[in-house]
Write a protein that holds these residues in place. Structure first.
Motif, PDB file in Angstrom:
ATOM      1  N   ARG A 218      77.139  -7.496 -18.943  1.00 15.22           N
ATOM      2  CA  ARG A 218      76.368  -8.191 -17.904  1.00 15.22           C
ATOM      3  C   ARG A 218      74.926  -8.191 -18.380  1.00 15.22           C
ATOM      4  O   ARG A 218      74.504  -7.256 -19.055  1.00 15.22           O
ATOM      5  CB  ARG A 218      76.450  -7.437 -16.571  1.00 15.22           C
ATOM      6  N   VAL A 219      74.149  -9.187 -18.013  1.00 13.46           N
ATOM      7  CA  VAL A 219      72.761  -9.215 -18.471  1.00 13.46           C
ATOM      8  C   VAL A 219      72.036  -7.972 -17.956  1.00 13.46           C
ATOM      9  O   VAL A 219      72.245  -7.546 -16.826  1.00 13.46           O
ATOM     10  CB  VAL A 219      72.023 -10.497 -18.029  1.00 13.46           C
ATOM     11  N   ARG A 220      71.215  -7.412 -18.811  1.00 20.98           N
ATOM     12  CA  ARG A 220      70.539  -6.154 -18.492  1.00 20.98           C
ATOM     13  C   ARG A 220      69.020  -6.359 -18.508  1.00 20.98           C
ATOM     14  O   ARG A 220      68.531  -7.270 -19.176  1.00 20.98           O
ATOM     15  CB  ARG A 220      70.905  -5.075 -19.538  1.00 20.98           C
ATOM     16  N   PRO A 221      68.284  -5.516 -17.819  1.00 24.10           N
ATOM     17  CA  PRO A 221      66.821  -5.671 -17.788  1.00 24.10           C
ATOM     18  C   PRO A 221      66.203  -5.624 -19.190  1.00 24.10           C
ATOM     19  O   PRO A 221      66.735  -4.958 -20.086  1.00 24.10           O
ATOM     20  CB  PRO A 221      66.364  -4.468 -16.970  1.00 24.10           C
TER      21      PRO A 221
ATOM     22  N   TYR B 178      58.132  -7.760 -11.495  1.00 23.35           N
ATOM     23  CA  TYR B 178      58.378  -6.368 -11.869  1.00 23.35           C
ATOM     24  C   TYR B 178      58.785  -6.305 -13.332  1.00 23.35           C
ATOM     25  O   TYR B 178      59.312  -7.275 -13.883  1.00 23.35           O
ATOM     26  CB  TYR B 178      59.455  -5.759 -10.963  1.00 23.35           C
ATOM     27  N   TYR B 179      58.546  -5.141 -13.935  1.00 22.86           N
ATOM     28  CA  TYR B 179      58.739  -5.050 -15.387  1.00 22.86           C
ATOM     29  C   TYR B 179      60.211  -5.110 -15.785  1.00 22.86           C
ATOM     30  O   TYR B 179      60.550  -5.649 -16.838  1.00 22.86           O
ATOM     31  CB  TYR B 179      58.078  -3.775 -15.941  1.00 22.86           C
ATOM     32  N   ALA B 180      61.110  -4.557 -14.949  1.00 21.57           N
ATOM     33  CA  ALA B 180      62.515  -4.436 -15.357  1.00 21.57           C
ATOM     34  C   ALA B 180      63.309  -5.685 -14.971  1.00 21.57           C
ATOM     35  O   ALA B 180      64.407  -5.605 -14.441  1.00 21.57           O
ATOM     36  CB  ALA B 180      63.128  -3.195 -14.715  1.00 21.57           C
ATOM     37  N   HIS B 181      62.744  -6.837 -15.254  1.00 19.96           N
ATOM     38  CA  HIS B 181      63.437  -8.081 -14.925  1.00 19.96           C
ATOM     39  C   HIS B 181      64.448  -8.405 -16.024  1.00 19.96           C
ATOM     40  O   HIS B 181      64.484  -7.756 -17.063  1.00 19.96           O
ATOM     41  CB  HIS B 181      62.416  -9.217 -14.767  1.00 19.96           C
ATOM     42  N   ILE B 182      65.242  -9.415 -15.788  1.00 20.68           N
ATOM     43  CA  ILE B 182      66.121  -9.851 -16.863  1.00 20.68           C
ATOM     44  C   ILE B 182      65.448 -11.024 -17.566  1.00 20.68           C
ATOM     45  O   ILE B 182      64.437 -11.542 -17.093  1.00 20.68           O
ATOM     46  CB  ILE B 182      67.529 -10.234 -16.352  1.00 20.68           C
ATOM     47  N   ASN B 183      66.031 -11.416 -18.669  1.00 19.41           N
ATOM     48  CA  ASN B 183      65.338 -12.385 -19.523  1.00 19.41           C
ATOM     49  C   ASN B 183      65.556 -13.845 -19.147  1.00 19.41           C
ATOM     50  O   ASN B 183      64.720 -14.685 -19.448  1.00 19.41           O
ATOM     51  CB  ASN B 183      65.800 -12.179 -20.965  1.00 19.41           C
ATOM     52  N   THR B 184      66.679 -14.187 -18.539  1.00 19.79           N
ATOM     53  CA  THR B 184      67.197 -15.551 -18.365  1.00 19.79           C
ATOM     54  C   THR B 184      67.520 -16.112 -19.759  1.00 19.79           C
ATOM     55  O   THR B 184      67.152 -15.514 -20.785  1.00 19.79           O
ATOM     56  CB  THR B 184      66.234 -16.553 -17.657  1.00 19.79           C
ATOM     57  N   GLY B 185      68.142 -17.249 -19.785  1.00 17.24           N
ATOM     58  CA  GLY B 185      68.427 -17.899 -21.076  1.00 17.24           C
ATOM     59  C   GLY B 185      67.166 -18.501 -21.678  1.00 17.24           C
ATOM     60  O   GLY B 185      67.101 -18.803 -22.868  1.00 17.24           O
ATOM     61  N   ARG B 186      66.161 -18.679 -20.831  1.00 14.09           N
ATOM     62  CA  ARG B 186      64.910 -19.283 -21.302  1.00 14.09           C
ATOM     63  C   ARG B 186      63.718 -18.450 -20.835  1.00 14.09           C
ATOM     64  O   ARG B 186      63.029 -18.817 -19.870  1.00 14.09           O
ATOM     65  CB  ARG B 186      64.783 -20.702 -20.756  1.00 14.09           C
ATOM     66  N   PRO B 187      63.513 -17.343 -21.499  1.00 15.32           N
ATOM     67  CA  PRO B 187      62.399 -16.488 -21.072  1.00 15.32           C
ATOM     68  C   PRO B 187      61.097 -17.266 -21.019  1.00 15.32           C
ATOM     69  O   PRO B 187      60.859 -18.137 -21.864  1.00 15.32           O
ATOM     70  CB  PRO B 187      62.337 -15.421 -22.165  1.00 15.32           C
ATOM     71  N   GLY B 188      60.265 -16.975 -20.037  1.00 16.05           N
ATOM     72  CA  GLY B 188      58.979 -17.666 -19.879  1.00 16.05           C
ATOM     73  C   GLY B 188      58.192 -17.639 -21.179  1.00 16.05           C
ATOM     74  O   GLY B 188      58.063 -16.599 -21.817  1.00 16.05           O
ATOM     75  N   GLY B 189      57.669 -18.799 -21.580  1.00 13.84           N
ATOM     76  CA  GLY B 189      56.901 -18.861 -22.823  1.00 13.84           C
ATOM     77  C   GLY B 189      56.035 -20.090 -22.833  1.00 13.84           C
ATOM     78  O   GLY B 189      55.762 -20.682 -21.786  1.00 13.84           O
ATOM     79  N   LYS B 190      55.622 -20.507 -24.043  1.00  8.00           N
ATOM     80  CA  LYS B 190      54.671 -21.622 -24.128  1.00  8.00           C
ATOM     81  C   LYS B 190      55.335 -22.953 -23.790  1.00  8.00           C
ATOM     82  O   LYS B 190      54.741 -23.825 -23.178  1.00  8.00           O
ATOM     83  CB  LYS B 190      54.091 -21.686 -25.543  1.00  8.00           C
ATOM     84  N   SER B 191      56.594 -23.106 -24.219  1.00  8.89           N
ATOM     85  CA  SER B 191      57.204 -24.419 -24.030  1.00  8.89           C
ATOM     86  C   SER B 191      57.530 -24.683 -22.561  1.00  8.89           C
ATOM     87  O   SER B 191      57.739 -23.758 -21.766  1.00  8.89           O
ATOM     88  CB  SER B 191      58.431 -24.538 -24.935  1.00  8.89           C
ATOM     89  N   LYS B 192      57.573 -25.971 -22.228  1.00 10.27           N
ATOM     90  CA  LYS B 192      57.691 -26.335 -20.814  1.00 10.27           C
ATOM     91  C   LYS B 192      58.991 -25.858 -20.173  1.00 10.27           C
ATOM     92  O   LYS B 192      58.999 -25.336 -19.062  1.00 10.27           O
ATOM     93  CB  LYS B 192      57.568 -27.859 -20.675  1.00 10.27           C
ATOM     94  N   PHE B 193      60.092 -26.016 -20.884  1.00 12.47           N
ATOM     95  CA  PHE B 193      61.386 -25.772 -20.255  1.00 12.47           C
ATOM     96  C   PHE B 193      61.778 -24.300 -20.335  1.00 12.47           C
ATOM     97  O   PHE B 193      62.828 -23.943 -20.867  1.00 12.47           O
ATOM     98  CB  PHE B 193      62.436 -26.704 -20.859  1.00 12.47           C
ATOM     99  N   THR B 194      60.899 -23.454 -19.865  1.00 10.93           N
ATOM    100  CA  THR B 194      61.188 -22.022 -19.826  1.00 10.93           C
ATOM    101  C   THR B 194      60.928 -21.522 -18.411  1.00 10.93           C
ATOM    102  O   THR B 194      60.335 -22.219 -17.591  1.00 10.93           O
ATOM    103  CB  THR B 194      60.299 -21.247 -20.827  1.00 10.93           C
TER     104      THR B 194
END
Ligand code: NOJ
Length: 720
Positions: free
Chosen positions: A654-657, A572-588
């Motif tokens: 608190r972490v927000r969407p 869903y679009y209104a997710h939170i980011n996490t400390g490692r938002p999904g991206g190119k590098s492996k550890f995301t």
């Protein structure tokens, strides 16, 4: 609303204990004879595919039904579910009014989810129109038809925010966003109830399923909901609250538990929040058999214990489980349940009956009214408008659409010839013969088409056609209640059809009929054009052709994210980011075998023109953030565009969407025209809940986005 409290108290004081309990009993007709099953079981059989909807309708029409008249005469029934014809309603009403001691009229409830006879698009589809006036209008025609058939209350709207496409009931609500569900639900409440509930064409709205039914674990129906209070209040509760504020007069607690307590027996939910905090004084009616099911939940010893817990929690009426009728008398006589608790429930039942005008006018319809009320031409026009506005153009490579008037088309897929399937889940009053299929609509328009029923027809038809249209997707039984799916891809038969069509080299238009988002990476990659038509209702065929031929410029935008793979769910679009938002590098934060991004994002939808956004401005006033943006129709055709405004609280307590929808507006733009759209976001709409459930105002940097979908990059920062 008129005040009936004295009358209610007076009537309640005249009632015996048995009569009171009778008012809390809702039952449905049982079918007798060869088909000795209850109405509920028959409904279940239809939903899980043991019988078709046509078979269901036939059985309902022909089987002998037992309406439990003896119980009714004895004052043991206060309401019926699933009786939707004027003659039966009036016959039963006459027994209640003339043959029971106090003559209290019956309340007739029915699942009028997206139209009664004039079936309009499924709610998920209609939400993609982003148009409250339309939602209200289709709600109004549903009420006009249903009340003519004797219905007093509909079990709708459903505003269960759902972020998981696996859940079959995603089809019944307005998708994954809480704001949108609230606006949608409020419009439906107004449409159903009209401006005066006592009028004959007004039906009470029963808001459901309170609360968070759409958040069941893993998208499995009826499943547990375990979530933080902060999340519940930020992402789910506001949609229900919006419907209460719009005046919904009934509420249905959800099947699921929330953090361990099933909603049916959840005193916090039904008393502390709904009644005390929100001031609701309408009817709370359990979901079907839900009181007895508290035993299976493992929260009640037996039916009697379940009945006791439910009445204490504030569930006024028992739908179909017979727990109240069987156990409440004993519970009161044993001193386990004070009669005053029972009285509160009875008062709620009497209140809605007074408000509906049933005491003054118990026979609100007649056979004559019923026969003249259904499927009027003006209703069909509204159904067609709704269907067209619901459709979302997902892809249109090389401008395959709109089709030229003289294009020779080849049509494929059983759904193109089907009428019954077009009405989608929860369309009990629908009749296949009312529905116009794609092929029928082609014939009516005099279109030059050929229909391929077998794979062996494909090459020949392709050779003689300019464009190939494939009707694929889901059957209506594959969404709705008890229709969660562990795999939301297209089935093999449909995938093979698409593959064969692509093999001919002719442009392919996939028209999708489905009740939920589908994971369709193959289509997104290879098919030139994709039209998401959902389950569009009785005007399916004409509406699809309106879009294909460009009589109407498509304007629908997704209210749910389309994942690229089932395994991404919930996505869903209104997710939170996490400390490692999904991206190119492996550890995301991502999967090894699925993309980070969805296939099509929330808010997305193309048209036959294009829109550009600019001049985004934002300012803070004393109590609101005011945003303005210009939208230009940069193409050559007139169109309607839904401008959307999102915010992100960049650093909060608190972490927000990453983004949250805070406003939307649909504007009509002539080719070349520019309009300024304004959004006013009250500061209170930006606050959130802290760890301790204290409300925290939004402070610091607020990113404001505006554009045509949830991925827009047009952004302005504002310091609050
Ligand atoms: C079960 C469903 O959960 C609810 O939405 C519906 O209104 C009732 N059955 C009555 O049919």
């Amino acid at each position: 609303m008129k005040n009936y409290e004295d009358k209610i108290k007076d009537l309640c004081s005249q009632m015996t204990l048995e009569e009171k309990i009778g008012q809390l009993q809702q039952c449905g007709p049982s079918l007798v004879g060869a088909f000795d099953v209850s109405f509920d079981e028959l409904l279940n059989m239809m939903f899980d595919g043991r019988i078709s909807q046509e078979e269901f309708n036939r059985l309902m029409g022909t089987a002998k039904q037992d309406f439990h008249e003896e119980d009714l005469r004895a004052g043991k029934i206060g309401s019926y579910n699933g009786v939707g014809d004027a003659a039966t309603v009036n016959r039963l009403q006459k027994i209640a009014v003339e043959e029971t001691r106090l003559g209290i009229p019956l309340l007739f409830g029915y699942d009028v989810i997206h139209g009664f006879r004039t079936v309009t698009p499924i709610p998920l589809a209609e939400s993609c129109a982003w148009e409250p006036e339309l939602w209200e209008k289709t709600g109004r025609i549903a009420a006009k038809e249903a009340t003519a058939a004797g219905v007093h209350m509909t079990f709708a709207p459903m505003v269960d925010v759902s972020k998981d496409a696996r859940w079959g009931r995603v089809s019944e609500g307005a998708g994954e966003d809480v704001l949108l569900n609230g606006v949608y639900g409020a419009a439906k409440v107004k449409g159903f109830q009209g401006d005066d509930l006592s009028k004959e064409d007004a039906m009470a709205a029963c808001l459901k399923h309170f609360a968070a039914y759409g958040a069941g674990e893993a998208g499995r129906d009826y499943n547990r909901v375990d979530m933080s209070m902060q999340r519940l209040w930020e992402e789910y509760m506001p949609a229900y609250k919006a419907c209460i504020d719009a005046g919904a007069r009934a509420v249905m607690p959800a099947f699921n538990d929330i953090n361990g307590v099933p909603c049916t027996v959840n005193r916090w939910l039904l008393r502390d929040i709904l009644r005390k905090k929100w001031g609701f004084d309408g009817l709370v009616i359990s979901d079907s058999n839900a009181i007895a099911e508290c035993v299976s939940h493992g929260i009640a010893e037996n039916k009697k214990d379940a009945a006791k817990q439910a009445i204490f929690a504030g569930t006024d009426m028992d739908m179909s489980s017979n727990s109240y009728i069987e156990c409440l008398k004993e519970l009161v006589e044993e001193g386990e349940v004070p009669e005053s608790v029972l009285d509160e429930a009875v008062e709620d039942v009497l209140r809605i009956k007074f408000e509906l005008g049933l005491f003054d006018n118990p026979y609100q319809t007649s056979g004559e009214r019923e026969s003249q009320a259904m499927l009027k031409e003006e209703y069909r026009l509204i159904a067609r408008e709704a269907a067209v506005k619901s459709m979302v153009l997902l892809k249109n490579e090389n401008d395959v659409l709109p089709l030229k008037k003289d294009a020779r088309i080849g049509v494929f897929g059983a759904l193109a010839a089907d009428k019954g399937q077009m009405t989608g889940a929860w369309s009990i009053g629908a009749r296949p013969e009312d529905c116009i299929s794609i092929l029928e609509a082609c014939r009516e328009r005099g279109i030059s088409y050929q229909y391929g029923e077998n794979l062996s027809d494909i090459q020949r038809i392709a050779d003689e056609s300019d464009v190939l249209v494939a009707a694929v997707g889901e059957l209506k039984e594959e969404s709705g209640e008890a229709a969660s799916r562990a795999d939301i891809t297209l089935n093999q038969e449909h995938l093979s059809l698409i593959k064969e069509l692509l093999g001919t080299g002719k442009p392919v238009v996939a028209v999708l009929f489905n009740g939920r988002p589908l994971a369709i990476p193959e289509l997104a990659e290879h098919v030139q054009t994709i039209v998401e038509a959902w389950h569009p209702g009785v005007e399916a065929g004409p509406a699809v052709l309106d879009v294909l031929y460009g009589d109407v410029n498509p304007s629908g935008k997704l209210t749910v994210t389309f994942p690229a793979a089932t395994g991404q769910c919930p996505m869903y679009y209104a997710h939170i980011n996490t400390g490692r938002p999904g991206g190119k590098s492996k550890f995301t934060s991502k999967y090894l075998d699925a993309p980070v991004e969805p296939l099509y994002p929330f808010g997305y939808g193309l048209s036959y023109t294009s829109y550009t956004y600019g001049d985004l401005k934002a300012e803070k006033t004393k109590d609101a953030v005011r945003v303005s943006v210009s939208v230009t129709n940069a193409g050559k055709r007139d169109g309607d565009e839904t401008a959307q405004c999102y915010v992100q609280d960049v650093a909060a307590k608190r972490v927000r969407p990453v983004r949250q929808l805070k406003g939307f507006e649909k504007v009509s733009l002539k080719a070349g025209e520019t309009k300024k759209v304004e959004f006013v976001i009250p500061l209170t709409d930006l606050s959130y809940y802290g760890w301790d459930m204290e409300e925290i105002p939004c402070e610091g940097t607020l990113r404001i986005y505006a554009g045509g979908d949830s991925r827009t990059e047009l952004m302005k920062e504002l310091i609050l």
